[in-house]
Design a protein around this motif. Sequence first.
Motif, PDB file in Angstrom:
ATOM      1  N   PRO A   1      -1.286   2.538   2.786  1.00 49.83           N
ATOM      2  CA  PRO A   1      -1.527   1.327   1.991  1.00 49.83           C
ATOM      3  C   PRO A   1      -0.221   0.619   1.658  1.00 49.83           C
ATOM      4  O   PRO A   1       0.813   1.235   1.489  1.00 49.83           O
ATOM      5  CB  PRO A   1      -2.198   1.857   0.731  1.00 49.83           C
ATOM      6  N   THR A   2      -0.293  -0.677   1.561  1.00 48.82           N
ATOM      7  CA  THR A   2       0.912  -1.463   1.351  1.00 48.82           C
ATOM      8  C   THR A   2       0.764  -2.422   0.177  1.00 48.82           C
ATOM      9  O   THR A   2      -0.331  -2.728  -0.264  1.00 48.82           O
ATOM     10  CB  THR A   2       1.230  -2.302   2.610  1.00 48.82           C
ATOM     11  N   LEU A   3       1.903  -2.868  -0.275  1.00 46.85           N
ATOM     12  CA  LEU A   3       1.982  -3.889  -1.309  1.00 46.85           C
ATOM     13  C   LEU A   3       1.994  -5.243  -0.622  1.00 46.85           C
ATOM     14  O   LEU A   3       2.774  -5.477   0.292  1.00 46.85           O
ATOM     15  CB  LEU A   3       3.263  -3.707  -2.130  1.00 46.85           C
ATOM     16  N   PHE A   4       1.113  -6.125  -1.024  1.00 43.37           N
ATOM     17  CA  PHE A   4       0.973  -7.453  -0.424  1.00 43.37           C
ATOM     18  C   PHE A   4       1.407  -8.464  -1.464  1.00 43.37           C
ATOM     19  O   PHE A   4       0.735  -8.639  -2.472  1.00 43.37           O
ATOM     20  CB  PHE A   4      -0.491  -7.653  -0.023  1.00 43.37           C
TER      21      PHE A   4
ATOM     22  N   ILE B   1      -4.478  -2.679   2.031  1.00 38.77           N
ATOM     23  CA  ILE B   1      -3.614  -3.166   0.957  1.00 38.77           C
ATOM     24  C   ILE B   1      -3.924  -2.372  -0.308  1.00 38.77           C
ATOM     25  O   ILE B   1      -5.072  -2.285  -0.727  1.00 38.77           O
ATOM     26  CB  ILE B   1      -3.858  -4.668   0.707  1.00 38.77           C
ATOM     27  N   SER B   2      -2.883  -1.805  -0.917  1.00 40.72           N
ATOM     28  CA  SER B   2      -3.086  -1.094  -2.178  1.00 40.72           C
ATOM     29  C   SER B   2      -2.922  -2.040  -3.367  1.00 40.72           C
ATOM     30  O   SER B   2      -3.587  -1.885  -4.381  1.00 40.72           O
ATOM     31  CB  SER B   2      -2.109   0.075  -2.299  1.00 40.72           C
ATOM     32  N   THR B   3      -2.022  -3.030  -3.240  1.00 40.83           N
ATOM     33  CA  THR B   3      -1.750  -3.963  -4.329  1.00 40.83           C
ATOM     34  C   THR B   3      -1.590  -5.369  -3.784  1.00 40.83           C
ATOM     35  O   THR B   3      -0.849  -5.590  -2.828  1.00 40.83           O
ATOM     36  CB  THR B   3      -0.458  -3.564  -5.073  1.00 40.83           C
ATOM     37  N   PHE B   4      -2.286  -6.327  -4.396  1.00 40.46           N
ATOM     38  CA  PHE B   4      -2.142  -7.744  -4.087  1.00 40.46           C
ATOM     39  C   PHE B   4      -1.494  -8.396  -5.291  1.00 40.46           C
ATOM     40  O   PHE B   4      -1.985  -8.279  -6.408  1.00 40.46           O
ATOM     41  CB  PHE B   4      -3.511  -8.373  -3.811  1.00 40.46           C
ATOM     42  N   MET B   5      -0.383  -9.090  -5.058  1.00 43.28           N
ATOM     43  CA  MET B   5       0.365  -9.652  -6.169  1.00 43.28           C
ATOM     44  C   MET B   5       0.718 -11.102  -5.891  1.00 43.28           C
ATOM     45  O   MET B   5       1.104 -11.444  -4.773  1.00 43.28           O
ATOM     46  CB  MET B   5       1.651  -8.830  -6.325  1.00 43.28           C
TER      47      MET B   5
ATOM     48  N   ILE C   1      -5.262  -5.892  -8.030  1.00 45.11           N
ATOM     49  CA  ILE C   1      -4.860  -7.294  -8.027  1.00 45.11           C
ATOM     50  C   ILE C   1      -4.010  -7.558  -9.266  1.00 45.11           C
ATOM     51  O   ILE C   1      -4.472  -7.378 -10.391  1.00 45.11           O
ATOM     52  CB  ILE C   1      -6.087  -8.225  -7.997  1.00 45.11           C
ATOM     53  N   ILE C   2      -2.770  -7.967  -9.023  1.00 45.05           N
ATOM     54  CA  ILE C   2      -1.852  -8.251 -10.130  1.00 45.05           C
ATOM     55  C   ILE C   2      -1.489  -9.726 -10.069  1.00 45.05           C
ATOM     56  O   ILE C   2      -0.610 -10.142  -9.324  1.00 45.05           O
ATOM     57  CB  ILE C   2      -0.591  -7.372 -10.063  1.00 45.05           C
ATOM     58  N   ILE C   3      -2.210 -10.508 -10.834  1.00 46.03           N
ATOM     59  CA  ILE C   3      -1.957 -11.945 -10.963  1.00 46.03           C
ATOM     60  C   ILE C   3      -1.960 -12.239 -12.460  1.00 46.03           C
ATOM     61  O   ILE C   3      -2.937 -11.949 -13.149  1.00 46.03           O
ATOM     62  CB  ILE C   3      -3.048 -12.782 -10.264  1.00 46.03           C
TER      63      ILE C   3
ATOM     64  N   LEU D   1       5.116  -2.958 -16.762  1.00 45.25           N
ATOM     65  CA  LEU D   1       4.089  -1.934 -16.560  1.00 45.25           C
ATOM     66  C   LEU D   1       3.412  -2.059 -15.196  1.00 45.25           C
ATOM     67  O   LEU D   1       3.164  -1.063 -14.517  1.00 45.25           O
ATOM     68  CB  LEU D   1       3.039  -2.035 -17.675  1.00 45.25           C
ATOM     69  N   THR D   2       3.139  -3.282 -14.772  1.00 47.89           N
ATOM     70  CA  THR D   2       2.430  -3.503 -13.505  1.00 47.89           C
ATOM     71  C   THR D   2       3.361  -3.597 -12.302  1.00 47.89           C
ATOM     72  O   THR D   2       2.889  -3.595 -11.166  1.00 47.89           O
ATOM     73  CB  THR D   2       1.597  -4.797 -13.566  1.00 47.89           C
ATOM     74  N   GLY D   3       4.664  -3.693 -12.523  1.00 51.62           N
ATOM     75  CA  GLY D   3       5.597  -3.857 -11.414  1.00 51.62           C
ATOM     76  C   GLY D   3       5.596  -5.268 -10.866  1.00 51.62           C
ATOM     77  O   GLY D   3       5.893  -5.490  -9.695  1.00 51.62           O
ATOM     78  N   TYR D   4       5.257  -6.215 -11.710  1.00 51.51           N
ATOM     79  CA  TYR D   4       5.148  -7.617 -11.279  1.00 51.51           C
ATOM     80  C   TYR D   4       6.465  -8.166 -10.742  1.00 51.51           C
ATOM     81  O   TYR D   4       6.469  -9.073  -9.928  1.00 51.51           O
ATOM     82  CB  TYR D   4       4.645  -8.468 -12.448  1.00 51.51           C
TER      83      TYR D   4
END
Length: 190
Positions: free
Chosen positions: A2-5, A70-74, A97-99, A133-136
């Motif tokens: 899984p990847t960070l997108f 995808i593990s994370t969508f930002m 989803i980190i928005i 916290l979210t790694g934004y």
Amino acid sequence: MPTLFVLQNNALTKYGSRSPRPPILLVKHIRFAISVINEKHQIVACELTTPDVDNPTAVPELLDQIATPISTFMDDGAYNGEPVSQAVLGKHPDAQIIIPPRNTAVVSQAGNTQRDEHIQTIAKLGRMPWQKLTGYNTRNYAALAVQCYKHIFGNTLKARALPQQKTEACISSSVLNIMTMLGMPVSVKI
């Protein structure tokens, strides 16, 4: 794996201001949406849209270009909304989803979405702790990729029509990926 997108939106001019082409063509900006994978600064998806197209409508096309889960969508707040969440979760149901929600955002009636959790966390801790916290802050990798793209290839597309401009942007992104695979500078704070 899984990847960070991470999605970044930016504008490229259709023709340069010093172009010998007639001035009537110096009008449009093209939106350049790219996604960067992890900390490798690799551009994995590229999409060009005209200014009259909304930002979130490019998300399904970008997601279609991704082969790995995808593990994370930002992304930034411009993509905050149900259509983007549905597009991401439709293709990658386990994705986080980190928005960042807008300051005026309210919890939905269901109260159990990822967006609702972000709203509640920001209300409890504040925006800066939520970002940590979210790694934004890893969203900066996409901004760096756009900066590298514009520094190396310029802010101007050479092709005249949108299909050829899309091809130009994809080829340029592939060349940039090769360059970053050869080596990125390692910076150390002194």
